[in-house]
Design a protein around this motif. Structure first.
Motif, PDB file in Angstrom:
ATOM      1  N   VAL A  90       0.859  -1.188   0.000  1.00 41.62           N
ATOM      2  CA  VAL A  90       0.000   0.000   0.000  1.00 41.62           C
ATOM      3  C   VAL A  90       0.895   1.237   0.000  1.00 41.62           C
ATOM      4  N   VAL A  91       0.343   2.347  -0.488  1.00 34.06           N
ATOM      5  CA  VAL A  91       1.046   3.623  -0.392  1.00 34.06           C
ATOM      6  C   VAL A  91       0.793   4.176   1.017  1.00 34.06           C
ATOM      7  N   GLY A  92       1.867   4.295   1.790  1.00 36.40           N
ATOM      8  CA  GLY A  92       1.735   4.730   3.175  1.00 36.40           C
ATOM      9  C   GLY A  92       1.724   6.215   3.350  1.00 36.40           C
ATOM     10  N   ALA A  93       2.271   6.972   2.388  1.00 39.24           N
ATOM     11  CA  ALA A  93       2.296   8.420   2.498  1.00 39.24           C
ATOM     12  C   ALA A  93       2.610   9.051   1.152  1.00 39.24           C
ATOM     13  N   TRP A 189      -0.007  22.791 -20.940  1.00 38.35           N
ATOM     14  CA  TRP A 189       0.901  21.653 -21.080  1.00 38.35           C
ATOM     15  C   TRP A 189       0.744  20.766 -19.845  1.00 38.35           C
ATOM     16  N   PRO A 190      -0.398  20.066 -19.720  1.00 37.63           N
ATOM     17  CA  PRO A 190      -0.590  19.200 -18.544  1.00 37.63           C
ATOM     18  C   PRO A 190       0.436  18.076 -18.538  1.00 37.63           C
ATOM     19  N   THR A 191       0.921  17.740 -17.366  1.00 38.72           N
ATOM     20  CA  THR A 191       1.987  16.745 -17.268  1.00 38.72           C
ATOM     21  C   THR A 191       1.448  15.386 -16.852  1.00 38.72           C
ATOM     22  N   ALA A 192       2.349  14.437 -16.643  1.00 38.04           N
ATOM     23  CA  ALA A 192       1.954  13.078 -16.304  1.00 38.04           C
ATOM     24  C   ALA A 192       1.210  13.036 -14.973  1.00 38.04           C
ATOM     25  N   ALA A 193       0.273  12.134 -14.854  1.00 42.01           N
ATOM     26  CA  ALA A 193      -0.457  11.973 -13.595  1.00 42.01           C
ATOM     27  C   ALA A 193       0.531  11.721 -12.460  1.00 42.01           C
ATOM     28  N   GLY A 194       0.453  12.533 -11.433  1.00 42.20           N
ATOM     29  CA  GLY A 194       1.331  12.363 -10.285  1.00 42.20           C
ATOM     30  C   GLY A 194       2.700  12.994 -10.422  1.00 42.20           C
ATOM     31  N   GLN A 195       2.995  13.667 -11.537  1.00 42.73           N
ATOM     32  CA  GLN A 195       4.333  14.248 -11.701  1.00 42.73           C
ATOM     33  C   GLN A 195       4.606  15.256 -10.585  1.00 42.73           C
ATOM     34  N   GLY A 196       5.800  15.199 -10.038  1.00 49.22           N
ATOM     35  CA  GLY A 196       6.174  16.067  -8.923  1.00 49.22           C
ATOM     36  C   GLY A 196       5.904  15.460  -7.570  1.00 49.22           C
ATOM     37  N   SER A 197       5.147  14.350  -7.540  1.00 50.71           N
ATOM     38  CA  SER A 197       4.804  13.694  -6.277  1.00 50.71           C
ATOM     39  C   SER A 197       5.652  12.444  -6.066  1.00 50.71           C
ATOM     40  N   ILE A 218       4.344  12.922   7.711  1.00 48.18           N
ATOM     41  CA  ILE A 218       4.829  13.577   6.490  1.00 48.18           C
ATOM     42  C   ILE A 218       3.829  13.497   5.340  1.00 48.18           C
ATOM     43  N   ASN A 219       2.708  12.798   5.524  1.00 48.94           N
ATOM     44  CA  ASN A 219       1.703  12.751   4.457  1.00 48.94           C
ATOM     45  C   ASN A 219       1.071  14.125   4.292  1.00 48.94           C
ATOM     46  N   GLN A 224      -2.009  14.228  -1.732  1.00 47.16           N
ATOM     47  CA  GLN A 224      -2.604  12.896  -1.859  1.00 47.16           C
ATOM     48  C   GLN A 224      -3.866  12.957  -2.706  1.00 47.16           C
ATOM     49  N   ALA A 225      -4.694  13.971  -2.483  1.00 47.44           N
ATOM     50  CA  ALA A 225      -5.964  14.078  -3.207  1.00 47.44           C
ATOM     51  C   ALA A 225      -5.752  14.406  -4.683  1.00 47.44           C
ATOM     52  N   THR A 226      -4.887  15.371  -4.986  1.00 48.94           N
ATOM     53  CA  THR A 226      -4.693  15.743  -6.390  1.00 48.94           C
ATOM     54  C   THR A 226      -4.017  14.622  -7.169  1.00 48.94           C
ATOM     55  N   THR A 227      -3.057  13.966  -6.544  1.00 49.08           N
ATOM     56  CA  THR A 227      -2.392  12.842  -7.201  1.00 49.08           C
ATOM     57  C   THR A 227      -3.369  11.688  -7.427  1.00 49.08           C
TER      58      THR A 227
END
Length: 317
Positions: A90-93, A189-197, A218-219, A224-227
């Motif tokens: 699972v993604v913990g944070a 210029w929308p980027t890849a889903a989750g880019q920067g995260s 640290i979450n 988390q919501a936008t990604t």
């Protein structure tokens, strides 16, 4: 107390972003943290990413090491992580997101508009290929691999006129001030889903102290919501990084906005959908619920608009 072991790829960028996460985990957990370097197939192969299978090529070895108990958590660039759930993990944070934009790094201070006709621009991303050709059909887009320094060196050497890189990666390597580049704004210029995260993945059911306490600290709920919203569009379209899709989510004035664009590989056609949702509160639970709602509506629009007719993906209703 034994040290928390954090798995990472061995590239300069992976080590830099994992070390930053490790420092925060150590501070929050009050215990020592060690990095465990893991070599992935994507690091050793010279094939184009699309030929390697795209999404997941950098993640699988890290995940295997985590499941085998070689480390306690792994750090991924979220844009490289497949959207399908991985059994046992699972993604913990999701720490606070960095700049999600792309940067055009060109010779002589050139911009996308001022690059000469037929200029050569390097990228390994099908999305960036489509966006470059949409904006400038005359460009010669060159498929490239390699780390950030290697790509930038090809511009310095005159082998390429420009390359497109992620602002977040340049920043994490401390290169933004040294690189003269044009920021490509997300509205155009929308980027890849989750880019920067970043995603910190752990074994399911192993979020006990001190690791679980540190990850909760640290979450970043907004990141988390936008990604989540961006990645759910990919999941609903059953599209990986071989599909040229850009997505951008943001929270503004109490609303969660999501825009996604599907491009034909040659950039000649595109379909855009935008929707907004109103979270009941800014709690993680309500923000994720809003992300699920808005992504479903955006994906449905893209499917009904015929995205599958010209982009390499499978779609589900």
């Amino acid at each position: 107390m034994s040290a928390i072991r954090i798995g990472t790829r061995g590239s300069a960028l992976a080590l830099a972003q994992t070390q930053a996460v490790a420092n925060r985990i150590a501070a929050a957990a009050g215990t020592e943290v060690e990095l465990v370097v893991i070599t992935t197939h994507g690091d050793t192969s010279t094939e184009p990413l699309s030929g390697l299978g795209g999404t997941g090529v950098f993640a699988s070895a890290l995940r295997e090491a985590l499941l085998n108990g070689d480390c306690d958590a792994v750090v991924h660039s979220f844009k490289d992580l497949p959207t399908a759930r991985y059994p046992g993990l699972v993604v913990g944070a999701t720490p606070r997101r960095a700049d999600a934009r792309d940067v055009l790094c060109a010779r002589d201070g050139l911009t996308l508009e001022t690059l000469p006709e037929g200029a050569s621009v390097g990228t390994g991303s099908p999305r960036r290929v489509a966006q470059l050709l949409k904006a400038r059909p005359d460009l010669t887009v060159v498929d490239i691999r390699g780390n950030v320094d290697t790509r930038l060196a090809r511009v310095t050497a005159g082998d390429l006129d420009a390359v497109v890189l992620a602002a977040a990666g340049l920043s994490r390597l401390g290169l933004l001030s040294a690189v003269e580049g044009e920021y490509l704004e997300l509205s155009d210029w929308p980027t890849a889903a989750g880019q920067g995260s970043l995603a910190i993945e752990v074994r399911e059911g192993r979020l006990d102290r001190p690791l679980g306490t540190a990850l909760a600290a640290i979450n970043h709920a907004t990141s988390q919501a936008t990604t989540t919203a961006e990645r759910l569009v990919l999941e609903r379209l059953e599209a990986g990084c071989a599909a040229p899709i850009g997505a951008m989510a943001a929270i503004d004035d109490g609303l969660l906005f999501l825009t996604a664009t599907v491009y034909s590989p040659d950039g000649a056609r595109s379909i855009v959908s935008s929707h907004a949702a109103t979270p009941d509160s800014h709690s993680v639970t309500h923000l994720v619920e809003a992300a699920q709602d808005v992504s479903e509506r955006v994906a449905r629009d893209l499917i009904q608009g015929g995205a599958a007719d010209f982009a390499p993906m499978k779609v589900t209703s």
